[in-house]
Design an enzyme around this catalytic site. Structure first.
Site, PDB file in Angstrom:
ATOM      1  N   ARG A  45      38.317  36.203  39.119  1.00  0.00           N
ATOM      2  CA  ARG A  45      39.251  36.998  39.922  1.00  0.00           C
ATOM      3  C   ARG A  45      40.603  36.292  39.971  1.00  0.00           C
ATOM      4  O   ARG A  45      41.002  35.718  40.979  1.00  0.00           O
ATOM      5  CB  ARG A  45      38.678  37.228  41.310  1.00  0.00           C
ATOM      6  CG  ARG A  45      37.445  38.120  41.230  1.00  0.00           C
ATOM      7  CD  ARG A  45      37.168  38.843  42.517  1.00  0.00           C
ATOM      8  NE  ARG A  45      36.468  40.090  42.257  1.00  0.00           N
ATOM      9  CZ  ARG A  45      36.009  40.884  43.209  1.00  0.00           C
ATOM     10  NH1 ARG A  45      36.186  40.582  44.468  1.00  0.00           N
ATOM     11  NH2 ARG A  45      35.385  41.998  42.898  1.00  0.00           N
ATOM     12  N   GLN A  85      42.926  40.699  35.649  1.00  0.00           N
ATOM     13  CA  GLN A  85      42.769  41.962  36.390  1.00  0.00           C
ATOM     14  C   GLN A  85      42.447  43.134  35.471  1.00  0.00           C
ATOM     15  O   GLN A  85      41.656  44.009  35.821  1.00  0.00           O
ATOM     16  CB  GLN A  85      44.032  42.258  37.195  1.00  0.00           C
ATOM     17  CG  GLN A  85      44.112  41.445  38.473  1.00  0.00           C
ATOM     18  CD  GLN A  85      45.345  41.773  39.287  1.00  0.00           C
ATOM     19  OE1 GLN A  85      46.355  42.220  38.758  1.00  0.00           O
ATOM     20  NE2 GLN A  85      45.280  41.554  40.582  1.00  0.00           N
ATOM     21  N   ASP A 134      38.701  43.397  34.777  1.00  0.00           N
ATOM     22  CA  ASP A 134      37.794  43.372  35.933  1.00  0.00           C
ATOM     23  C   ASP A 134      36.936  44.640  35.990  1.00  0.00           C
ATOM     24  O   ASP A 134      37.285  45.640  36.607  1.00  0.00           O
ATOM     25  CB  ASP A 134      38.614  43.210  37.210  1.00  0.00           C
ATOM     26  CG  ASP A 134      37.755  42.964  38.439  1.00  0.00           C
ATOM     27  OD1 ASP A 134      36.520  43.120  38.346  1.00  0.00           O
ATOM     28  OD2 ASP A 134      38.310  42.619  39.499  1.00  0.00           O
ATOM     29  N   SER A 146      35.678  45.939  39.482  1.00  0.00           N
ATOM     30  CA  SER A 146      36.668  46.701  40.246  1.00  0.00           C
ATOM     31  C   SER A 146      36.860  48.101  39.678  1.00  0.00           C
ATOM     32  O   SER A 146      36.920  49.075  40.427  1.00  0.00           O
ATOM     33  CB  SER A 146      38.011  45.960  40.256  1.00  0.00           C
ATOM     34  OG  SER A 146      37.913  44.791  41.031  1.00  0.00           O
ATOM     35  N   TYR A 196      35.387  36.793  48.133  1.00  0.00           N
ATOM     36  CA  TYR A 196      34.149  37.436  48.566  1.00  0.00           C
ATOM     37  C   TYR A 196      33.874  37.104  50.023  1.00  0.00           C
ATOM     38  O   TYR A 196      34.375  36.121  50.573  1.00  0.00           O
ATOM     39  CB  TYR A 196      32.961  36.966  47.711  1.00  0.00           C
ATOM     40  CG  TYR A 196      33.001  37.445  46.286  1.00  0.00           C
ATOM     41  CD1 TYR A 196      32.755  38.779  45.973  1.00  0.00           C
ATOM     42  CD2 TYR A 196      33.273  36.570  45.236  1.00  0.00           C
ATOM     43  CE1 TYR A 196      32.789  39.232  44.663  1.00  0.00           C
ATOM     44  CE2 TYR A 196      33.310  37.006  43.916  1.00  0.00           C
ATOM     45  CZ  TYR A 196      33.058  38.343  43.638  1.00  0.00           C
ATOM     46  OH  TYR A 196      33.102  38.784  42.352  1.00  0.00           O
TER      47      TYR A 196
END
Length: 379
Positions: free
Chosen positions: A121, A126, A129, A132, A229
């Protein structure tokens, strides 16, 4: 030239690991893309569409896999599939890496295995990911499915015959799925509240026009890991939070639960007593069903009813919007594979010290190597 193989998924997985858009982009990197015939049909990517972008269409999985350098999948492939690749080939997929009993035979093939769940992360990653991109769709679909099961309107409606009250929707767990669920429920006109143990989420919830519900004590202020998290909370905090939630949930029409901690069973957020306190006709959609569920009454893969309350335990919600899910997943994989190619001379070069490559590599040379999966001394 590097050959990338893509084969069809199992009957329970409608997504596919490549799209017409990424076929074209992979070819531009200097790779050859070989796709099993029919692999993209459930995502509305026909063989002809893929072929038009430069993919080779193989008549069977065996033909697609034979001698390929890289295998792209959605779900974990079988050892038999991987053995048909070139020795030491690369595999990138959602490997469910904490299931070591299934991972070990795959590692034993000698392939380099990359688990897309482990994409770090960091801002540079990104675009890769996967969790996500898929969670975003799951959060949207959870609200849409709940609205269709609810049997009442979500927005407040003023009519000559009287007022229809707005439905109350409660989102538990404000990660990517939770934020999308809040936004979708708000767009549909519901009155939305949300909870999470991470203090950073309070502002996000409020910025979307929802009410934040949590016990905001000292433990709450420290309840987030460096990776973003939620930390497991103490029994004392859990008891206080459960009491607050129990009182709040009684008045809710729709509840969406999204709380997951990687590699652990899903935290239990809704007891059977809480379900029984809800009004008949209410709906709970449990996005953590694959890990046992956030609700005590959840049955993974089924919709059950307790005292008139419907509890939905979907196992692959992103897969119910496969066109979008496959398009996004394929883009995630393409962004990841870009790391392995030198764009100037279109050659395949692996920098094993790259933090993204190192972070996603779970097995190499016949051994499981990821530090999250082996004892630290062995790692």
């Amino acid at each position: 030239m590097v050959t990338i193989a893509v084969t069809a998924e199992g009957p329970d997985e409608p997504r596919v690991a490549v799209s017409p858009e990424t076929v074209k982009k992979l070819l531009a990197l200097g790779a050859k893309v070989r796709v099993q015939s029919g692999a993209g049909l459930r995502s509305r990517f026909s063989d002809d569409t893929l072929k038009a972008q430069g993919a080779e269409i193989a008549a069977s999985a065996a033909e697609a896999l034979a001698g390929a350098d890289i295998l792209l999948k959605v779900r974990r492939p079988s050892s038999d599939e991987v053995k048909q690749l070139k020795p030491g080939a690369f595999v990138a997929a959602l490997l469910d890496p904490f299931d070591k009993a299934a991972l070990e035979p795959l590692a034993g093939t000698g392939a380099s295995l990359f688990s897309m769940e482990f994409v770090p992360r960091i801002s540079r990653a990104q675009s890769m990911d996967v969790l996500s991109s898929q969670a975003n769709l799951a959060g949207y679909k959870a609200v849409v499915d709940a609205a269709s099961l609810f049997g009442q309107a979500l927005p407040m409606m003023m009519t000559a015959a009287g007022t229809v009250p707005a439905a109350k929707t409660f989102i538990m767990g404000v990660g990517v799925a939770g934020l999308q669920a809040i936004a979708t429920a708000r767009r549909l006109g519901a009155v939305v509240s949300a909870t999470d143990v991470r203090p950073a989420t309070k502002e996000q919830v409020q910025s979307l026009g929802a009410k934040f519900v949590a016990v905001e004590d000292e433990e709450f202020k420290q309840a987030q890991t460096a990776a973003g998290y939620a930390k497991p909370m103490s029994p004392e905090y859990q008891a206080k939070q459960a009491e607050l939630v129990a009182n709040h949930i009684k008045a809710q029409d729709i509840v969406i639960t999204t709380a997951l901690i990687p590699g652990r069973p899903a935290p239990r957020l809704i007891t059977r007593a809480m379900v029984e306190s809800m009004k008949p006709g209410s709906v709970i959609v449990d996005l953590a069903a694959e890990r046992g569920g956030n609700c005590e009454a959840t049955v993974p893969g089924q919709t059950v009813e307790v005292g008139g309350v419907k509890i939905v335990g979907p196992l692959n919600l992103a897969g119910t919007v496969p066109v979008n899910a496959s398009s996004l997943y394929a883009k995630n994989l393409y962004a990841f594979l870009e790391l392995f190619f030198d764009k100037k001379d279109k050659s395949f070069k692996v920098n094993w010290d790259d933090e993204i490559i190192k972070g996603t590599l779970v097995a190499k040379d016949g051994r499981i190597v990821h530090p999250n999966l082996v004892p630290q001394s062995a790692a």
